[in-house]
Design a protein around this motif. Structure first.
Motif, PDB file in Angstrom:
ATOM      1  N   GLY A  55       0.865  -1.395  -0.017  1.00  0.00           N
ATOM      2  CA  GLY A  55      -0.102   0.115  -0.010  1.00  0.00           C
ATOM      3  C   GLY A  55       0.867   1.379   0.090  1.00  0.00           C
ATOM      4  O   GLY A  55       0.443   2.270   0.758  1.00  0.00           O
TER       5      GLY A  55
ATOM      6  N   ALA B 134       2.689   3.053  -5.167  1.00  0.00           N
ATOM      7  CA  ALA B 134       2.120   2.073  -6.539  1.00  0.00           C
ATOM      8  C   ALA B 134       0.948   1.287  -6.124  1.00  0.00           C
ATOM      9  O   ALA B 134      -0.015   0.982  -7.030  1.00  0.00           O
ATOM     10  CB  ALA B 134       3.402   1.100  -6.575  1.00  0.00           C
TER      11      ALA B 134
ATOM     12  N   SER C 263       1.068  -3.489   5.231  1.00  0.00           N
ATOM     13  CA  SER C 263       1.477  -3.533   6.749  1.00  0.00           C
ATOM     14  C   SER C 263       2.057  -2.371   7.294  1.00  0.00           C
ATOM     15  O   SER C 263       2.795  -1.827   6.634  1.00  0.00           O
ATOM     16  CB  SER C 263       2.604  -4.673   6.750  1.00  0.00           C
TER      17      SER C 263
ATOM     18  N   VAL D 265       9.090   8.501   0.220  1.00  0.00           N
ATOM     19  CA  VAL D 265       9.558   9.586  -0.821  1.00  0.00           C
ATOM     20  C   VAL D 265       9.105   9.449  -2.080  1.00  0.00           C
ATOM     21  O   VAL D 265       8.156   8.464  -2.265  1.00  0.00           O
ATOM     22  CB  VAL D 265      11.274   9.310  -0.880  1.00  0.00           C
TER      23      VAL D 265
ATOM     24  N   ALA E 212       8.031  14.187  -6.916  1.00  0.00           N
ATOM     25  CA  ALA E 212       8.080  14.890  -7.842  1.00  0.00           C
ATOM     26  C   ALA E 212       7.515  14.104  -9.074  1.00  0.00           C
ATOM     27  O   ALA E 212       8.198  13.005  -9.524  1.00  0.00           O
ATOM     28  CB  ALA E 212       9.383  15.324  -8.477  1.00  0.00           C
TER      29      ALA E 212
ATOM     30  N   ILE F 265       2.458 -10.268   5.349  1.00  0.00           N
ATOM     31  CA  ILE F 265       2.475 -11.553   4.654  1.00  0.00           C
ATOM     32  C   ILE F 265       3.645 -12.365   5.214  1.00  0.00           C
ATOM     33  O   ILE F 265       4.734 -11.798   5.187  1.00  0.00           O
ATOM     34  CB  ILE F 265       2.445 -11.243   3.105  1.00  0.00           C
TER      35      ILE F 265
ATOM     36  N   LEU G  51       8.454  -0.187  -7.297  1.00  0.00           N
ATOM     37  CA  LEU G  51       9.769  -0.368  -7.000  1.00  0.00           C
ATOM     38  C   LEU G  51       9.911  -2.019  -6.907  1.00  0.00           C
ATOM     39  O   LEU G  51      11.129  -2.472  -7.153  1.00  0.00           O
ATOM     40  CB  LEU G  51      10.272   0.065  -5.493  1.00  0.00           C
TER      41      LEU G  51
ATOM     42  N   ILE H 288       7.309   7.061 -10.438  1.00  0.00           N
ATOM     43  CA  ILE H 288       5.665   7.149 -10.357  1.00  0.00           C
ATOM     44  C   ILE H 288       5.130   6.882 -11.912  1.00  0.00           C
ATOM     45  O   ILE H 288       4.212   6.339 -12.062  1.00  0.00           O
ATOM     46  CB  ILE H 288       5.165   8.430  -9.663  1.00  0.00           C
TER      47      ILE H 288
HETATM   48  C1  FAD Z   1      15.240   8.207  -2.880  1.00  0.00           C
HETATM   49  C2  FAD Z   1      14.223   7.864  -3.863  1.00  0.00           C
HETATM   50  C3  FAD Z   1      13.395   9.013  -4.267  1.00  0.00           C
HETATM   51  C4  FAD Z   1      12.403   9.278  -5.049  1.00  0.00           C
HETATM   52  N1  FAD Z   1      12.073   9.994  -5.460  1.00  0.00           N
HETATM   53  C5  FAD Z   1      10.987  10.046  -6.458  1.00  0.00           C
HETATM   54  C6  FAD Z   1      10.472  11.155  -7.296  1.00  0.00           C
HETATM   55  O1  FAD Z   1      10.670  12.287  -6.922  1.00  0.00           O
HETATM   56  N2  FAD Z   1       9.433  10.982  -8.217  1.00  0.00           N
HETATM   57  C7  FAD Z   1       9.161   9.335  -8.472  1.00  0.00           C
HETATM   58  O2  FAD Z   1       8.339   9.408  -9.525  1.00  0.00           O
HETATM   59  N3  FAD Z   1       9.518   8.604  -7.781  1.00  0.00           N
HETATM   60  C8  FAD Z   1      10.458   8.865  -6.934  1.00  0.00           C
HETATM   61  N4  FAD Z   1      10.868   7.695  -6.316  1.00  0.00           N
HETATM   62  C9  FAD Z   1      10.220   6.511  -6.327  1.00  0.00           C
HETATM   63  C10 FAD Z   1       9.033   6.469  -5.537  1.00  0.00           C
HETATM   64  O3  FAD Z   1       9.121   6.645  -4.100  1.00  0.00           O
HETATM   65  C11 FAD Z   1       8.179   5.057  -5.589  1.00  0.00           C
HETATM   66  O4  FAD Z   1       7.937   4.823  -6.987  1.00  0.00           O
HETATM   67  C12 FAD Z   1       7.013   4.922  -5.019  1.00  0.00           C
HETATM   68  O5  FAD Z   1       6.935   5.542  -3.751  1.00  0.00           O
HETATM   69  C13 FAD Z   1       6.396   3.592  -5.284  1.00  0.00           C
HETATM   70  O6  FAD Z   1       6.800   2.928  -4.099  1.00  0.00           O
HETATM   71  P1  FAD Z   1       6.299   1.460  -3.775  1.00  0.00           P
HETATM   72  O7  FAD Z   1       4.614   1.605  -3.670  1.00  0.00           O
HETATM   73  O8  FAD Z   1       6.750   0.556  -5.192  1.00  0.00           O
HETATM   74  O9  FAD Z   1       6.901   0.905  -2.661  1.00  0.00           O
HETATM   75  P2  FAD Z   1       6.903   1.086  -1.116  1.00  0.00           P
HETATM   76  O10 FAD Z   1       6.427   2.827  -0.838  1.00  0.00           O
HETATM   77  O11 FAD Z   1       7.853   0.765  -0.156  1.00  0.00           O
HETATM   78  O12 FAD Z   1       5.594   0.063  -0.542  1.00  0.00           O
HETATM   79  C14 FAD Z   1       5.490  -1.003  -0.420  1.00  0.00           C
HETATM   80  C15 FAD Z   1       4.322  -1.536   0.494  1.00  0.00           C
HETATM   81  O13 FAD Z   1       4.501  -2.968   0.539  1.00  0.00           O
HETATM   82  C16 FAD Z   1       4.041  -3.394   1.786  1.00  0.00           C
HETATM   83  N5  FAD Z   1       4.721  -4.661   2.019  1.00  0.00           N
HETATM   84  C17 FAD Z   1       5.963  -4.874   1.845  1.00  0.00           C
HETATM   85  N6  FAD Z   1       6.283  -6.221   2.439  1.00  0.00           N
HETATM   86  C18 FAD Z   1       5.116  -6.577   2.907  1.00  0.00           C
HETATM   87  C19 FAD Z   1       4.733  -7.894   3.529  1.00  0.00           C
HETATM   88  N7  FAD Z   1       5.523  -8.775   3.900  1.00  0.00           N
HETATM   89  N8  FAD Z   1       3.455  -7.908   3.844  1.00  0.00           N
HETATM   90  C20 FAD Z   1       2.559  -6.799   3.811  1.00  0.00           C
HETATM   91  N9  FAD Z   1       2.841  -5.920   3.016  1.00  0.00           N
HETATM   92  C21 FAD Z   1       3.993  -5.677   2.767  1.00  0.00           C
HETATM   93  C22 FAD Z   1       4.765  -2.151   2.641  1.00  0.00           C
HETATM   94  O14 FAD Z   1       4.000  -2.140   3.931  1.00  0.00           O
HETATM   95  C23 FAD Z   1       4.223  -1.095   1.711  1.00  0.00           C
HETATM   96  O15 FAD Z   1       2.800  -0.765   1.882  1.00  0.00           O
HETATM   97  C24 FAD Z   1      11.874   7.739  -5.310  1.00  0.00           C
HETATM   98  C25 FAD Z   1      12.535   6.452  -4.686  1.00  0.00           C
HETATM   99  C26 FAD Z   1      13.370   6.807  -3.848  1.00  0.00           C
HETATM  100  C27 FAD Z   1      14.223   5.728  -3.288  1.00  0.00           C
END
Ligand code: FAD
Length: 510
Positions: free
Chosen positions: A18, A21, A46, A54, A57, A193, A341, A354
Motif C-alpha cells: 500500500g 504503487a 502492513s 519519498v 516529483a 504476509i 519499486l 511514479i
Molecule cells: C530516494 C528516492 C527518491 C524518489 N523520488 C521520486 C520522485 O521524486 N518521483 C518519482 O516519481 N518517484 C520517486 N521515487 C520512487 C517512489 O518513491 C516510488 O515509485 C513510489 O513510492 C512507489 O513505491 P512502492 O509503492 O513501489 O513501494 P513502497 O512505498 O516501499 O511500498 C511497499 C508496500 O508494500 C508493503 N509490504 C512490503 N512487504 C510486505 C509484507 N510482507 N506484507 C504486507 N505488506 C508488505 C509495505 O507495507 C508498503 O505498503 C523515489 C524513490 C527513492 C528511493
C-alpha cells in the motif's frame, strides 16, 4: 463462426503493498474495471513495514492518469499540499557554477515543417546570443514561480506550449488515492504476509498467508511490495538486471525542511561530489534528499552535506534508503504483475518512477488477462517494459556522461563511461547535424533531449539547411519576436501563490 478464445474473466485481484504503487493501482483498477460484474479487488499492506515515504516529483504524463481517474485537479492539489512543477533546474551538473533548466512543454515555434531548434542554432551562428530557456514558456514561468493552465486548443497562443506536473506529499497522495479506491469498493486488509502459496503444477500464486493466519486468495496478484519484490523476486525467483555500472548511485538520505530560499515552480537538482541533491518545494515544506554513491561517499558525509545545504529548518530525522539501479527481467510472471519499486528502480533524477507505475497500469489494461494468462501477451508486456527502462537509463546517463566535471573520483568515473548504443547514436547524430532522433514513442521528447544536451554543453554540428526558406536576417527577427511573445506572456501570468489561492487549492498563505 467460432467464438473468440478469450478465457474466463478474472474475478479476483489481490494487490500486495500500500505504497504509492499499491494505491495508484487500486484506485485505477477499481475505476477502470468497474464493468466486470462481481470483480473483487483487495489490497494488503502492513503499517509495521511502512512505505519508502519519498517520491514527490512527477512529470506531465500524470495529468492523463488523473484525468482517467476523474480527479478534480484543484481538490487533488489542496489535499496533497501540492505545487505546480514546470521542469527541473540542474545546478553544477555541467560544471561548477553553471545551471540550466529542463522545462516541460516545447520550445519556440516550428516553422515550415522544420523543428524550432534548427532556426535557433542558425541564429546563434548568425550572431544571436539568446539562451534556450528564453523560448520556453514553462522554463521562464518556472524560474519566476508563475503558473496558469496551458491552452492546448489555441495553437496560436504561447500558452499552448506550456507543460506541467506536480510536486506533492507522497504520504498524502497515497491517502488521497486510498480514499478513492475504498469508495470504489477496494477492500483494504492490514497485515504482514508471512507465507506465499503456489500451485504445485503451475507455480501460480494461489494465496498469501498473514501473520494472524488469515489466507487471502486471488486469480491475479499485483506485487507492489517495494524494493523487497516479495512475490515476483523472492517467491517466483525472477532475476534482477543490475545497472550499477551505468548508474553507480545506490543510496539516498532524505530530510524534509521548512520553507525557505527562492520560490520557483521547479524541482532543483544540484550535483554534489558523489551524486546530487534534490529540492522539491511543496506548499507546506521543502522535500530534500541526497542521492549518492556509497563507493565514493560515506553515509555520515552524505548526511552532513545535505544538512549543510537545506534552505530551512529540518522537520524530521534523516531517512536513509538503499537501492540498486536496474529492473526485474520480467515484470509479469505467471499470475503476478509487479508495479513500482518491486519491478525496478532508476534513480529519481528525472522523476520517472511514479510514471513507470502509471505506464505499468496502462499496459496491464492493454493486456488485461483472462484466467488463461496468455504467454505471448505476457511476453509482449515484458518486452515493452524493458524498453522503457532502457530509454530512461539512456536519458539519465546523458546527464552523467556529458559533463566537464573532474573535481572528484565520482565525476571522473561518470565522465568516462562509454555510452550505451542508443545514447551513443543520439549523441553522434546531434554532434554531426544538430538532429535529434526519437524512436518507438520513447518517454522523453525531442524538446527534453534538446534541453539536456544543450544544458550539458553538447554542441550541435550544424542545422537542417532546409530552413533556408527564410534568410539569416529574417531568422533573427523571428527569434526575437518569439522571445518577446514568451516573455510578455509570462509577465502576464499570475504567481503560483495567486493561482493556488484563486482556485481554492492553497492550504495556507505561502
Ligand atoms: C530516494 C528516492 C527518491 C524518489 N523520488 C521520486 C520522485 O521524486 N518521483 C518519482 O516519481 N518517484 C520517486 N521515487 C520512487 C517512489 O518513491 C516510488 O515509485 C513510489 O513510492 C512507489 O513505491 P512502492 O509503492 O513501489 O513501494 P513502497 O512505498 O516501499 O511500498 C511497499 C508496500 O508494500 C508493503 N509490504 C512490503 N512487504 C510486505 C509484507 N510482507 N506484507 C504486507 N505488506 C508488505 C509495505 O507495507 C508498503 O505498503 C523515489 C524513490 C527513492 C528511493
Amino acid at each position: 463462426m467460432t467464438a473468440a478464445k478469450t478465457g474466463k474473466p478474472i474475478q479476483s485481484i489481490t494487490i500486495v503493498g500500500g505504497g504509492t504503487a499499491g494505491w495508484m493501482t487500486a484506485a485505477a483498477l477499481s475505476r477502470l474495471l468497474s464493468g466486470i460484474p462481481g470483480l473483487s479487488i483487495k489490497l494488503i499492506e502492513s503499517e509495521a513495514i511502512g512505505t519508502v515515504g519519498v517520491g514527490e516529483a512527477t512529470i506531465p504524463q500524470i495529468n492523463s492518469f488523473n484525468t482517467l481517474l476523474g480527479i478534480n485537479e484543484h481538490e487533488f492539489v489542496r489535499e496533497t499540499h501540492a505545487t505546480y512543477k514546470l521542469g527541473i533546474e540542474f545546478v553544477d551538473w555541467t560544471r561548477l557554477g553553471h545551471s540550466y533548466v529542463h522545462p516541460f512543454g516545447s520550445f519556440g515555434l516550428d516553422m515550415y515543417g522544420i523543428e524550432f531548434h534548427h532556426y535557433w542554432h542558425r541564429g546563434l551562428a548568425a550572431g544571436d546570443s539568446s539562451g534556450l530557456n528564453d523560448y520556453s514558456i514553462s522554463g521562464m514561468a518556472g524560474k519566476l514561480d508563475k503558473f496558469m493552465h496551458p491552452q492546448h486548443n489555441n495553437p496560436k497562443s504561447a500558452l499552448s506550449k506550456l507543460g506541467y506536473a506536480f510536486q506533492f506529499d507522497a504520504g498524502l497522495y497515497a491517502k488521497y488515492l486510498r480514499r478513492m479506491a475504498e469508495t470504489a469498493g477496494v477492500e483494504r486488509i492490514e497485515g504482514k504476509i508471512v507465507h506465499v502459496a503456489q500451485h504445485s503444477d503451475t507455480g501460480f500464486v494461489t494465496h498469501v498467508k498473514l501473520d494472524d493466519e488469515t489466507e487471502i486468495g486471488g486469480e491475479l496478484f499485483i506485487d507492489c511490495t517495494g524494493f523487497r519484490s516479495l512475490l515476483l523476486g523472492e517467491v517466483l525467483g525472477v532475476g534482477f538486471e543490475d545497472w550499477s555500472k551505468w548508474l553507480p548511485c545506490d543510496r539516498a538520505v532524505a530530510i524534509p525542511c521548512s520553507l525557505g530560499g527562492k520560490n520557483e515552480a521547479l524541482t532543483r537538482s544540484t550535483a554534489r561530489p558523489a551524486g546530487w541533491q534534490w529540492r522539491i518545494p511543496l506548499q507546506h515544506r521543502l522535500g530534500n534528499g541526497h542521492v549518492y554513491s556509497s563507493a565514493h561517499m560515506s553515509q555520515d558525509e552524505a548526511t552532513d552535506l545535505l544538512v549543510a545545504n537545506l534552505d530551512g529548518a529540518p522537520l524530521a530525522d534523516p531517512n536513509h534508503l538503499r537501492f540498486t539501479a536496474g529492473y526485474r527481467h520480467k515484470a509479469w510472471d505467471k499470475n503476478v504483475v509487479a508495479l513500482g519499486l518491486s519491478a525496478g528502480f532508476l534513480e529519481p533524477l528525472e522523476s520517472t518512477t511514479i510514471h513507470m507505475v502509471q505506464t505499468g497500469i496502462a499496459r496491464l489494461m492493454t493486456f488485461f488477462p483472462t484466467t488463461d494468462f496468455s504467454a505471448p501477451e505476457i511476453a509482449h508486456f515484458n518486452k515493452q517494459n524493458v524498453q522503457d527502462y532502457v530509454d530512461i537509463r539512456d536519458f539519465l546517463l546523458l546527464h552523467y556522461t556529458a559533463t566537464e566535471r573532474d573535481d572528484s573520483e565520482f565525476w571522473n568515473y561518470c565522465r568516462n563511461l562509454e555510452p550505451p548504443s542508443g545514447l551513443a547514436d543520439k549523441l553522434e547524430m546531434f554532434r554531426s547535424s544538430g538532429r535529434i532522433i526519437r524512436e518507438h514513442n520513447e518517454l522523453f521528447t525531442e524538446a527534453s533531449w534538446l534541453a539536456v544536451m544543450t544544458g550539458q554543453g553538447i554542441k550541435p554540428g550544424g542545422w537542417n539547411t532546409a530552413n533556408s526558406v527564410i534568410d539569416d536576417a529574417e531568422t533573427l527577427k523571428r527569434l526575437a519576436h518569439i522571445r518577446h511573445v514568451v516573455s510578455s506572456t509570462v509577465q502576464q501570468m499570475p504567481s503560483q501563490a495567486e493561482f493556488l489561492a484563486a482556485n481554492g487549492s492553497a492550504i495556507a498563505a505561502r
